[in-house]
Each structure stands twice: as C-alpha cells, then as structure tokens.
Enzyme design. Structure first.
Site, PDB file in Angstrom:
ATOM      1  CE1 TYR A 141      53.656  37.139  27.750  1.00  0.00           C
ATOM      2  CE2 TYR A 141      52.315  38.695  28.954  1.00  0.00           C
ATOM      3  CZ  TYR A 141      52.823  37.425  28.794  1.00  0.00           C
ATOM      4  OH  TYR A 141      52.473  36.435  29.668  1.00  0.00           O
ATOM      5  NE  ARG A 180      44.725  31.975  33.738  1.00  0.00           N
ATOM      6  CZ  ARG A 180      45.358  32.889  34.448  1.00  0.00           C
ATOM      7  NH1 ARG A 180      44.937  33.245  35.605  1.00  0.00           N
ATOM      8  NH2 ARG A 180      46.467  33.476  33.996  1.00  0.00           N
ATOM      9  CE  LYS A 210      54.785  37.598  32.075  1.00  0.00           C
ATOM     10  NZ  LYS A 210      53.602  37.318  32.814  1.00  0.00           N
ATOM     11  CD  GLU A 233      53.599  33.936  33.308  1.00  0.00           C
ATOM     12  OE1 GLU A 233      54.610  34.037  34.022  1.00  0.00           O
ATOM     13  OE2 GLU A 233      52.708  34.803  33.272  1.00  0.00           O
ATOM     14  CG  ASP A 234      49.012  32.458  31.570  1.00  0.00           C
ATOM     15  OD1 ASP A 234      48.847  33.203  32.554  1.00  0.00           O
ATOM     16  OD2 ASP A 234      49.024  32.894  30.407  1.00  0.00           O
ATOM     17  CG  ASP A 244      54.213  37.666  36.439  1.00  0.00           C
ATOM     18  OD1 ASP A 244      54.672  38.454  37.293  1.00  0.00           O
ATOM     19  OD2 ASP A 244      53.713  38.046  35.362  1.00  0.00           O
ATOM     20  CG  ASP A 245      49.587  34.017  36.143  1.00  0.00           C
ATOM     21  OD1 ASP A 245      49.637  34.895  35.281  1.00  0.00           O
ATOM     22  OD2 ASP A 245      49.941  32.842  35.945  1.00  0.00           O
ATOM     23  CG  ASN A 291      44.319  42.237  31.372  1.00  0.00           C
ATOM     24  OD1 ASN A 291      44.249  43.437  31.209  1.00  0.00           O
ATOM     25  ND2 ASN A 291      45.165  41.669  32.224  1.00  0.00           N
TER      26      ASN A 291
HETATM   27  P1  NAD Z   1      41.169  33.415  38.151  1.00  0.00           P
HETATM   28  O1  NAD Z   1      40.399  32.563  37.225  1.00  0.00           O
HETATM   29  O2  NAD Z   1      42.175  32.784  39.042  1.00  0.00           O
HETATM   30  O3  NAD Z   1      40.148  34.220  39.102  1.00  0.00           O
HETATM   31  C1  NAD Z   1      38.949  34.813  38.709  1.00  0.00           C
HETATM   32  C2  NAD Z   1      38.029  34.823  39.906  1.00  0.00           C
HETATM   33  O4  NAD Z   1      36.885  35.606  39.618  1.00  0.00           O
HETATM   34  C3  NAD Z   1      37.544  33.438  40.266  1.00  0.00           C
HETATM   35  O5  NAD Z   1      37.669  33.255  41.658  1.00  0.00           O
HETATM   36  C4  NAD Z   1      36.071  33.453  39.873  1.00  0.00           C
HETATM   37  O6  NAD Z   1      35.292  32.648  40.694  1.00  0.00           O
HETATM   38  C5  NAD Z   1      35.729  34.918  40.051  1.00  0.00           C
HETATM   39  N1  NAD Z   1      34.578  35.327  39.241  1.00  0.00           N
HETATM   40  C6  NAD Z   1      34.225  34.903  38.015  1.00  0.00           C
HETATM   41  N2  NAD Z   1      33.090  35.521  37.627  1.00  0.00           N
HETATM   42  C7  NAD Z   1      32.749  36.356  38.606  1.00  0.00           C
HETATM   43  C8  NAD Z   1      31.668  37.264  38.785  1.00  0.00           C
HETATM   44  N3  NAD Z   1      30.747  37.424  37.851  1.00  0.00           N
HETATM   45  N4  NAD Z   1      31.612  37.964  39.925  1.00  0.00           N
HETATM   46  C9  NAD Z   1      32.555  37.815  40.865  1.00  0.00           C
HETATM   47  N5  NAD Z   1      33.588  36.971  40.745  1.00  0.00           N
HETATM   48  C10 NAD Z   1      33.678  36.243  39.639  1.00  0.00           C
HETATM   49  O7  NAD Z   1      41.847  34.523  37.281  1.00  0.00           O
HETATM   50  P2  NAD Z   1      43.008  35.535  37.741  1.00  0.00           P
HETATM   51  O8  NAD Z   1      44.329  35.019  37.357  1.00  0.00           O
HETATM   52  O9  NAD Z   1      42.779  35.904  39.145  1.00  0.00           O
HETATM   53  O10 NAD Z   1      42.715  36.766  36.778  1.00  0.00           O
HETATM   54  C11 NAD Z   1      41.507  37.511  36.908  1.00  0.00           C
HETATM   55  C12 NAD Z   1      41.559  38.700  35.968  1.00  0.00           C
HETATM   56  O11 NAD Z   1      42.601  39.584  36.380  1.00  0.00           O
HETATM   57  C13 NAD Z   1      41.832  38.341  34.513  1.00  0.00           C
HETATM   58  O12 NAD Z   1      41.035  39.093  33.665  1.00  0.00           O
HETATM   59  C14 NAD Z   1      43.278  38.731  34.331  1.00  0.00           C
HETATM   60  O13 NAD Z   1      43.546  39.105  33.009  1.00  0.00           O
HETATM   61  C15 NAD Z   1      43.400  39.910  35.266  1.00  0.00           C
HETATM   62  N6  NAD Z   1      44.777  40.123  35.697  1.00  0.00           N
HETATM   63  C16 NAD Z   1      45.297  41.381  35.604  1.00  0.00           C
HETATM   64  C17 NAD Z   1      46.598  41.613  35.990  1.00  0.00           C
HETATM   65  C18 NAD Z   1      47.167  42.984  35.906  1.00  0.00           C
HETATM   66  O14 NAD Z   1      46.447  43.910  35.703  1.00  0.00           O
HETATM   67  N7  NAD Z   1      48.454  43.160  36.086  1.00  0.00           N
HETATM   68  C19 NAD Z   1      47.389  40.559  36.457  1.00  0.00           C
HETATM   69  C20 NAD Z   1      46.815  39.293  36.573  1.00  0.00           C
HETATM   70  C21 NAD Z   1      45.504  39.085  36.189  1.00  0.00           C
END
Ligand code: NAD
Length: 599
Positions: A147, A200, A218, A290-291, A313-314, A455
């Site tokens: 993964y 995504r 997954k 997913e994604d 899951d996201d 990430n």
């Molecule tokens: P997403 O694209 O849905 O959301 C990202 C958000 O951040 C958007 O609303 C965007 O407008 C905002 N953004 C972008 N640039 C920015 C900046 N400079 N300042 C402030 N806000 C900004 O993505 P997501 O699914 O919400 O994932 C976001 C991050 O969280 C990714 O890096 C993902 O890998 C991580 N994530 C971690 C876990 C975990 O730790 N278990 C789980 C899910 C996602």
C-alpha cells in the site's frame, strides 16, 4: 452423505484427464454462540452455513497455476500423488514457514520499493495463501510495499508493469452492460467492493484507469488486517477517461484514451454500476469508494448512503482514525473532547470529514446540538480562515464551518486568533506547520496536540523531529506518514501514525459479520472508541496515541465487534441471532492463510 456438520468438504477436482471427485479434509466444525463455526473465513458467508458447498479445484499442471489452491513445494507426497503432481515439482518438500522465510529473504534483496511491490503482486498471482501469510506475519514491513507509499508509484507506472489484469474494469464502453460485466467475474459471493474512478489517487492526482492499484491494494489489506476472504473481495475501476495529458499521450496507457466524462454521463454510469451491484450481490455488499475527487466523493456518499451499504474511507475512515487518536490523546492532554478547540489547515475530504465526526462525538457526549458543537472547530483553506462572510462562495461541504469571525489570511494568524488546543494538517501541502506556528501552539498550550496528516512524507506539515524540537518536547504528535522515533532532551518520543488501515478492515468486518445493510455515523464513533481503547499505558508513556500495528488483527476484531454491536443496536443488522461474544465471533470469521490439506 455429507451433513451440515460434516468434517468433510467435497471438492470436485478437474484434472487434465477429466473430472474426478475427492474429499478434502477440513477442520472440525463446532457450535459457537449458537452459530455453527466452520473454519474461520467461511463462517462469514451465509450460504456456507446452510449447505456443504462444492469447490472446483484444478489438478496437475493446472493446479500449480491456480493461485487460490497452489502450495508449490508445500504439496505433500500424498497430495502430489493424488493430484497428478508427481514429476511436476522438484522432489524437495517445504513447509509454508520455510517458503515464507525464503520469500522474505528474497524480498529484502530488492532495494527498489517498486520491485518489492511487483514481487508481492507476482506472489499473489502465484500462491494466494502464501501472499497473505507473508503480509499478516510481516505487516509493518510489508504494508508500505503493498500500500502507500509504493502503491502510488505502482499506479503511476501501472501501464508499464501491467502483466495480468486484477479486478474488474468498467469503462464508458460498458454502459448498458454493467450487470453482464459483473457476471463475468469468477466469484459470485462478493462481500466487499472497493471502487475508484482514479481521479485523485493518493496525493498523485488523476491516474485514470491506472488507479486500479488502489482497490487491489486496499482489498488485500481487508483480507490481511480484517480477515475478509480474498474470494469475497472485488476491486473495481470505473474508467470515464482521464485529464492526465501524460497518460493520454503514453503509448502504454491501459485506459480509455479520452478526457473525463462528467455531469450526466458520469452520473448515469455510476448509477448503473450501483444498481447492478445491488441486483447482483444483494443488500449486504459493502461498496467502499476510494480516491474519488472531492466533488464526486461527497456527492456519491450522500446519494447512495440511504439506499446502499456504502463507505468512503477518505472521508469516513480518516475521520474515524483521527477521532480515535484524539480520544486516546485526552489521557495525555486532559479534559473532555468538548473542552478542546480544533483548527484545521485544509478543508477537503479528510479535513471536513474529521471535523464533522468530532462535532458529532462532542454532540453525543454533551447532548448539545450539532450546530453548536461545530463551533468548536475552525478550518483554514487556501483562501484563509473559513468565516461566515465567505459563505456564499464556499463549496457546500465547507458551509457548516463558516462561523462568525473577521477574515484571517494565514495559518499563523489563525492560530493566534482561534487559540486552538489541537492543530490538524489536512491540506496536502508540506512544511506549513512552521517553527512560528508550532511555537505559537506551544505558547497557548501546555501540551499542544499536533497532527500532521498530509501524505506522502515530503508533504507532511512538519516532521516529528520539528514538532518535538520546536515545542521543546511538549507536543503530542501524530502524522499521516510514518516517522522514526525522535530523541529530544534524552527522552525518546515515538510518533504515532494515523493510518486508515487501523479502522477500515475492522469496520468492514463488523458490517459484514452482522449483515449490516447501512452504514450509520454511530458505527464510525464506535470504531473510534474501540481503537482508542486499544492504546495501553506503555504506548502513552512513549507519546503514542495509537496502538502498535503489529497487533492489528486483534485490534480489527475489537473494532468489528463494536461496529457490529452498534449495527444490532440500531436495527441495521440482518444476521440473526446476534452472537453473544462478538469479539470471539469476529475472530472466528477471519480468513486464515494457513494451507489446507487436500486428499
Ligand atoms: P482534498 O483535496 O479533498 O483536500 C485538500 C484541501 O486542502 C482542499 O480543500 C484544498 O483547498 C485545501 N488546500 C490546498 N492548499 C492549501 C493551502 N496552501 N492552505 C490551506 N488549504 C489548502 O484532499 P484530502 O483527501 O482531504 O487529503 C488531504 C491530505 O490529507 C492529503 O495529503 C492526504 O494524503 C492526507 N490524508 C491523510 C490521512 C491519514 O493520515 N490517515 C487520511 C486521508 C488523507
């Protein structure tokens, strides 16, 4: 005659020389909690409780090429005789343990992670039980191989490394024929589908059809960590094209060579898919999205939650795992959840999903309305603090977070204005928790709780070392990507990883084993509480807010039990009677990768 409680299982062996019937010895079935126990994995499959079933097993050369039944050099002398294998294998006999030792040794020789990934995929296609034995026994080492982060690179290069198709590809060309496509899949008893449209993939953007690596990966975690049978898992990629120019111009690209279909064309394909899934597999099949890009992710979840057993899951898995970390962290920082103030950087699927579940948990704990509890939570997006004056221009999933406050541009100013006790990074943008931000959090709080979730590692808001150093060892820190332990002031801090893999396998198992027909937010809260309860004092002593991953199957069984209990409580469970001891029942449902004996 074969009776319901028979110790024998019938297998039809299809050999090169025609069809032959044999009996395969199975472990004894016993009664447990009023439900007949077969051999772990089979218990969760309803029909198998009622009738003895017939399995087709190839013999001879074909058997060696059947990944579900192949055991390689572990076939015994008797098995080699009975199944026409004599001469097709070298004389040596190996135990499964020795095969595992050899393969782990071989895997460790590869320095490039993608080579390890490919070696694991080859193994999965060659000998499924051995693949899962390796994954279960070496989970911490192999999780990053099958993964994240390696699966991301695999998806990017999927066209080049593509050998044999895995999973089901449903493209716009299949419109009107999706039910037929589902029937082409060799297994009819599907319990979990993980589906992506590839728009995504992780933090890597639109990878179109090559996103297939994600559902495949997954689902292998569903089996390894949650104990779902591999044959009950179906990876699906919906191909509506890609807007990734590089892929469109790549001669090895495996998907539709067109730009993404959107609007009605997209919605119709998804609707046909969801309808066909329910028609073919019934009410209790779990569909995990997913994604998907966030505009579709929120919409699909909202649209299908009332009619299907769906989970994202996201959004929901992330929310549940992060809430679990926060609940556990209360033991270190003190107070109830309602006593804290939360500030997010990033208001997408992860950020708003987590925020909503925190608000819901506080609402349950304090009996305050959700509209009130949301006010403890603030989000910053790329345009600054989300405040009511911005409401009109906000996407709908951000609107509930638009509270009254004057506009604030940057994160540092937001920290100073809101004075959060908890800071959560979920923007996907790295290095945003600067020294000034961490110092500001430390000046406000005795023990600032800092979660850098973005990430991959390069996009983490700050490193573990930065969090501990800049806060002078006072931060409670966890991250999305793993970090090594850090020594600061002669104390070793072990950063926790808010890995979704803590939650979704146990969550899915809980739904399947109770025959749940819908996902309810209370089940997510139950999963969070179950995970938080698994963190022991010895983990807290190291600064951890998550339990060690090595114990994951036990953690999954506990989560599954709480999720199932909630499903029964809410009247959403269809598997009756309710087993008395749900943890034991969950354990008994889990797939075991140990070889079966054939005779
Ligand atoms: P997403 O694209 O849905 O959301 C990202 C958000 O951040 C958007 O609303 C965007 O407008 C905002 N953004 C972008 N640039 C920015 C900046 N400079 N300042 C402030 N806000 C900004 O993505 P997501 O699914 O919400 O994932 C976001 C991050 O969280 C990714 O890096 C993902 O890998 C991580 N994530 C971690 C876990 C975990 O730790 N278990 C789980 C899910 C996602």
């Amino acid at each position: 005659m074969v009776s319901k409680s028979s110790q024998l299982r019938r297998a039809v062996v299809l050999g090169c020389g025609g069809e032959r019937k044999v009996w395969a010895l199975l472990e004894r079935r016993t009664m447990m909690n009023g439900v007949e126990k077969t051999n772990g994995e089979d218990l969760a499959t309803e029909e198998q409780l009622i009738t003895p079933w017939t399995v087709s097993v190839a013999s001879g050369y074909t058997l060696l090429r059947d990944p579900r039944h192949n055991k390689g050099l572990a076939f015994t002398v008797d098995e080699r005789d009975a199944h026409y294998l004599r001469g097709l294998l070298p004389p040596a006999l190996m135990t499964q343990e020795l095969q595992e030792k050899k393969l782990m040794h071989n895997l460790r020789q590869y320095e490039v992670p993608l080579q390890r990934y490919m070696a694991m995929m080859d193994l999965q296609e060659r000998n499924e039980r051995l693949f899962y034995k390796l994954l279960i026994d070496n989970v911490e080492e192999l999780l990053p191989v099958v993964y994240t982060p390696t699966v991301g690179e695999a998806c990017q290069k999927y066209g080049t490394i593509f050998r044999r198709p895995q999973g089901l590809y449903i493209s716009l060309k299949e419109k009107g024929k999706i039910l037929e496509v589902l029937k082409n899949w060799p297994e009819s008893n599907i319990q979990v589908i993980v589906v992506t449209d590839g728009e995504r993939i992780l933090g890597l953007g639109d990878l179109g059809c090559q996103g297939m690596g994600i559902p495949v990966g997954k689902l292998s975690l569903y089996t390894a960590l949650g104990g779902l049978r591999p044959s009950a898992c179906l990876p699906v990629t919906i191909d509506v094209g890609t807007n990734n120019e590089k892929l469109l111009n790549d001669e090895f690209y495996i998907g539709l060579r067109q730009r993404r279909a959107t609007g009605q064309e997209y919605a119709e394909l998804l609707e046909e898919f969801m309808t066909a899934v329910k028609k073919n597999y019934g009410e209790k099949v779990l569909v995990q999205f997913e994604d998907f890009a966030n505009h579709n992710a929120f919409e699909l979840l909202e649209k299908y939650s009332p009619t299907h057993l769906v989970f994202n899951d996201d959004i929901q898995g992330t929310a549940s795992v992060v809430l679990a970390g926060l609940l556990a962290a209360l033991k270190l920082v003190g107070g109830a959840l309602a006593d804290h103030r939360f500030l997010f950087l990033g208001a997408g699927e992860a950020g708003t999903g987590i925020a909503e579940l925190i608000a819901l948990e506080i609402s349950k704990q304090t009996k305050a309305p959700l509209e009130e509890t949301r006010k403890k939570i603030w989000l910053v997006d790329s345009k600054g603090l989300i405040v009511s004056s911005r409401k009109e221009s906000l996407q709908h999933f951000k609107k509930p977070w638009a509270h009254d406050h004057e506009p604030v541009k940057g994160l540092l100013d937001a920290v100073k204005a809101i004075k959060p006790t908890v800071l959560i990074g979920s923007s996907g943008v790295g290095k945003t928790f600067t020294k000034e931000v961490v110092e500001a959090m430390t000046s406000i709080n005795e023990k600032p709780l800092i979660l850098a979730l973005s990430n991959p590692t390069s996009q983490s808001e700050c490193t573990a070392e930065e969090a501990y150093t800049w806060s002078k060892g006072r931060a409670i820190f966890a991250s999305g990507s793993p970090f090594d332990p850090v020594e600061y002031n002669r104390k070793v801090f072990v950063p926790g990883q808010a890995n979704n893999a803590y939650i979704f396998p146990g969550f899915g198992l809980g739904l399947i084993m109770s025959g749940a027909i819908r996902v309810h937010d209370d089940m997510l809260l139950a999963a969070s509480e179950a995970l938080a309860a698994q963190v022991k004092q010895e983990n807290f002593d190291k600064g951890l807010i998550y339990p060690p991953f090595s114990n994951i199957r036990n953690i999954s069984a506990n989560i599954a039990a709480k999720v199932a209990a909630k499903a029964y409580e809410l009247g959403l469970a269809s598997r009756l009677p309710r087993p008395k001891d749900l943890v034991k029942y969950a354990e008994s449902c889990m797939y075991s990768p140990v070889y079966r004996s054939y005779r």
